[in-house]
Design an enzyme around this catalytic site. Structure first.
Site, mmCIF file in Angstrom:
data_model
loop_
_atom_site.group_PDB
_atom_site.id
_atom_site.type_symbol
_atom_site.label_atom_id
_atom_site.label_comp_id
_atom_site.label_asym_id
_atom_site.label_seq_id
_atom_site.Cartn_x
_atom_site.Cartn_y
_atom_site.Cartn_z
ATOM 1 N N GLY A 55 0.849 -1.188 0.000
ATOM 2 C CA GLY A 55 0.000 0.000 0.000
ATOM 3 C C GLY A 55 0.877 1.227 0.000
ATOM 4 N N CYS A 82 5.360 -6.016 1.454
ATOM 5 C CA CYS A 82 5.705 -4.588 1.456
ATOM 6 C C CYS A 82 5.103 -3.856 2.664
ATOM 7 C CB CYS A 82 5.283 -3.982 0.120
ATOM 8 S SG CYS A 82 6.050 -2.402 -0.207
ATOM 9 N N TYR A 83 4.110 -3.007 2.464
ATOM 10 C CA TYR A 83 3.494 -2.315 3.607
ATOM 11 C C TYR A 83 3.015 -3.343 4.636
ATOM 12 C CZ TYR A 83 0.151 0.432 6.329
ATOM 13 O OH TYR A 83 -0.539 1.039 7.356
ATOM 14 N N HIS A 169 7.655 -7.397 -4.265
ATOM 15 C CA HIS A 169 6.334 -7.844 -4.747
ATOM 16 C C HIS A 169 6.437 -9.132 -5.558
ATOM 17 C CE1 HIS A 169 3.982 -4.307 -3.552
ATOM 18 N NE2 HIS A 169 5.153 -3.700 -3.630
ATOM 19 N N GLU A 171 4.071 -10.789 -6.786
ATOM 20 C CA GLU A 171 2.953 -10.915 -7.729
ATOM 21 C C GLU A 171 3.225 -10.280 -9.085
ATOM 22 O OE1 GLU A 171 3.127 -9.112 -5.034
ATOM 23 O OE2 GLU A 171 2.066 -7.207 -5.171
ATOM 24 N N SER A 224 -26.317 -7.553 -24.079
ATOM 25 C CA SER A 224 -25.763 -6.528 -24.971
ATOM 26 C C SER A 224 -25.018 -7.169 -26.124
ATOM 27 C CB SER A 224 -24.792 -5.645 -24.184
ATOM 28 O OG SER A 224 -23.646 -6.404 -23.852
ATOM 29 N N GLY A 225 -24.714 -8.464 -25.987
ATOM 30 C CA GLY A 225 -23.897 -9.101 -27.024
ATOM 31 C C GLY A 225 -22.431 -9.086 -26.661
ATOM 32 N N GLY A 226 -22.096 -8.417 -25.552
ATOM 33 C CA GLY A 226 -20.720 -8.453 -25.051
ATOM 34 C C GLY A 226 -20.472 -9.791 -24.358
ATOM 35 N N VAL A 227 -19.225 -10.020 -24.001
ATOM 36 C CA VAL A 227 -18.852 -11.296 -23.390
ATOM 37 C C VAL A 227 -19.605 -11.524 -22.069
ATOM 38 C CG1 VAL A 227 -16.897 -12.694 -22.596
ATOM 39 C CG2 VAL A 227 -16.523 -10.876 -24.244
ATOM 40 N N ASP A 228 -19.622 -10.498 -21.217
ATOM 41 C CA ASP A 228 -20.134 -10.706 -19.858
ATOM 42 C C ASP A 228 -21.616 -11.057 -19.832
ATOM 43 O OD1 ASP A 228 -17.595 -9.832 -19.438
ATOM 44 O OD2 ASP A 228 -18.172 -7.824 -18.788
ATOM 45 N N SER A 229 -22.431 -10.264 -20.535
ATOM 46 C CA SER A 229 -23.869 -10.553 -20.463
ATOM 47 C C SER A 229 -24.204 -11.847 -21.195
ATOM 48 C CB SER A 229 -24.706 -9.377 -20.979
ATOM 49 O OG SER A 229 -24.418 -9.100 -22.320
ATOM 50 N N LYS A 370 -12.092 -10.983 -15.881
ATOM 51 C CA LYS A 370 -12.478 -11.109 -17.297
ATOM 52 C C LYS A 370 -11.913 -12.378 -17.957
ATOM 53 C CE LYS A 370 -14.326 -8.700 -20.778
ATOM 54 N NZ LYS A 370 -15.526 -7.858 -20.704
#
Ligand code: XMP
Length: 514
Positions: A55, A82-83, A169, A171, A224-229, A370
């Site tokens: 942080g 770290c922090y 870090h 990660e 909507s035709g997007g990936v998520d919906s 995602k």
């Protein structure tokens, strides 16, 4: 099956989501909570391990973020980064010093092989540091497990308390063997079973949806035709079949052939009940005369709710509204600066709908990143051209048409945009970049075609690389490709005589132009 889980306590690090993803990539579930989360909640989550993130604060700052010290009595291993490491030092009676020697970027770390965290890792390696404060005296009972060029105590541990501190870090990809360290923490130290997979996620989520919705209630979902919906809809359909109804609002601001493509795929591949609301006229008349980007966005959001509500009423009674919300939208991050952040753009989503229609929410993807949603989609058999789609903003082409949005201008942009996308795909770049699209500018320029003067529109091309849409850089598209796209647009799209290329990064620009 009970899924093992690692809890990440967020102290405001920009790398929190990376930590969560690295853990999930190893097949272990992870979740992020603000550092102030109550001890009771932590106990209820029953994590197999806890990570204290980095942080931007100093432990000496007034109101510096802390967590409940009781977590150290749970007997659960803790990795303090770290922090987090500095906080552990302070908690247990060591000394942290401010700003003696800052270390930013790459440095070399000498590891001590006795730490289980460093199993199968060479003793000297490159790591990524980003700190101003550092531990100068370890708490009693802790032993040093490594140092770096500028930090004498760059890693420590207390085996009895199952506590491990790292000043660097693990990660980030700039740290060599960082993923091995995370793997060691998960499997050598926390003894996790790698049982988080997208297959298990799908079966658990289907059961969860069935239990929530019950035998009779119905769910409505905006598609909507997007990936998520799309992924959310297919998943819910697997759970409750035709008690799911999807609504595709064709606002006239979609890309070329988009509504047909999506509705065909959803109906024929999956047999999902889909209502298509042809609302182009309603949206375009609502947008008449509006040039201000925020007013455009709000107008579109408001009309969307009206149209959606109208469709839902006609389709009978629903108890639930499904949304394709993802994990990054759910994480309540600890703000580095404190206080609310400024609204740059009001994002269009179906916010406001649940309250207005008195619907309960179902968000089957709210745990996923995602890339995980894409994996789920592939397992569910959603075609690759939907899964691999670049993001498209909710307000559609309206935020890519600067100035007033009219049917004629939408048509011009649709044609230009489809050329950009087609050529980017042909060049094999579509999946490598975050977004590539066309924008229609609110100005005309002089040109010459044949022997005549033209006075026509300007189209801009935007192509950006990004990992999350928060920051982005413009893509160095090959000149030949740009030239070819420009030629095609000017020759094939009536009303355009000039093409320009956007070379701005985000920040200070944004990805969309409005
Ligand atoms: P900006 O333009 O803010 O965009 O840099 C960041 C990312 O978000 C997308 N975007 C939206 N997505 N509703 C969405 O669902 C919206 O209203 C919206 N506005 C922008 C944009 O395409 C980019 O990927």
């Amino acid at each position: 099956m009970k899924t093992d889980s690692i809890l990440i306590l967020d102290f405001g690090s920009q790398y929190n989501q990376l930590i969560a993803r690295r853990i999930r990539e190893k097949g272990v579930h992870s979740l992020i909570k603000p550092c102030q989360v109550s001890f009771e909640e932590i106990k209820g989550l029953n994590p197999k391990g806890i990570v204290l993130s980095g942080g931007p604060s100093s432990v000496y700052d007034k109101n510096s973020p802390v967590c409940d010290k009781a977590i150290f009595n749970l007997g659960v291993p803790v990795l303090a980064i770290c922090y987090g490491m500095q906080l552990v030092t302070q908690f247990f009676g060591g000394t942290v010093e401010s700003g003696i020697k800052s270390e930013y970027g790459k440095t070399f770390f000498e590891a001590d092989s006795v730490s289980p965290l460093f199993k199968d890792i060479p003793s000297r390696m490159k790591v990524w540091m980003s700190h101003g404060d550092q531990v100068v005296k370890m708490p009693p009972g802790f032993i040093k497990t490594g140092s770096s060029d500028n930090t004498s105590i760059a890693a420590f541990m207390n085996l009895e308390k199952h506590l491990f501190g790292l000043q660097f870090h693990p990660e980030v990809t700039h740290t060599d063997h960082g993923t091995q360290m995370i793997e060691n923490f998960l499997f050598e130290i926390c003894r996790c079973t790698p049982n988080w997979s997208m297959d298990s996620f799908i079966s658990e989520t289907i059961t969860h949806i069935q239990n929530t919705v019950g035998e009779k209630d119905r769910v409505i979902c905006g598609l909507s035709g997007g990936v998520d919906s799309t992924v959310a809809s297919v998943l819910i359909h697997r759970a409750i079949g035709d008690r799911l109804t999807c609504v595709l609002v064709d606002n006239g601001l979609l890309r070329k052939n988009e509504a047909n493509k999506i509705s065909g795929m959803i109906r024929s591949n999956f047999g999902i009940t889909l209502l298509v609301a042809n609302a182009e006229e309603k949206f375009l008349s609502g947008l008449t005369g509006i040039t201000d980007p925020e007013i455009k966005r709000k107008t579109i959001g408001r009309i969307f709710i009206d149209v959606f509500e109208d469709q839902a009423k006609k389709a009978g009674h629903f108890r639930y509204l499904a949304q394709g919300t993802l994990y990054p939208d759910v994480i309540e991050s600890v703000s580095a600066k404190g206080g609310p952040t400024a609204t740059i753009k009001s994002h269009h989503n179906v916010g406001g709908l649940p309250e207005k229609m008195n619907l309960a929410l179902i968000e089957p993807l709210r745990e996923l990143f995602k890339d995980e949603v894409r994996k789920v989609g592939r397992i569910l058999g959603i075609p690759e051209d939907i899964i691999g789609r670049q993001p498209f903003p909710g307000p559609g082409l309206a935020v890519r048409i600067l100035g007033e949005v009219t049917k004629e201008r939408c048509d011009i942009l649709r044609e230009a945009d489809s050329i950009v996308v087609e050529e980017i795909k042909k060049a094999g770049l579509y999946k490598k970049i975050w977004q590539s699209f066309a924008i229609l500018l609110p100005l005309k320029t002089v040109g010459v075609m044949g022997d005549s003067r033209t006075y026509e529109n300007v189209v801009a091309i935007r192509a950006v690389e990004s990992s999350d849409g928060m920051t982005a850089d413009w893509v160095r598209l090959p000149y030949d490709l740009l030239g070819h796209v420009s030629n095609r647009i000017i020759n094939e799209v009536d009303g355009v005589n000039r093409v320009v290329f956007d070379v701005s990064s985000k920040p200070p620009a944004t990805i969309e132009w409005e």
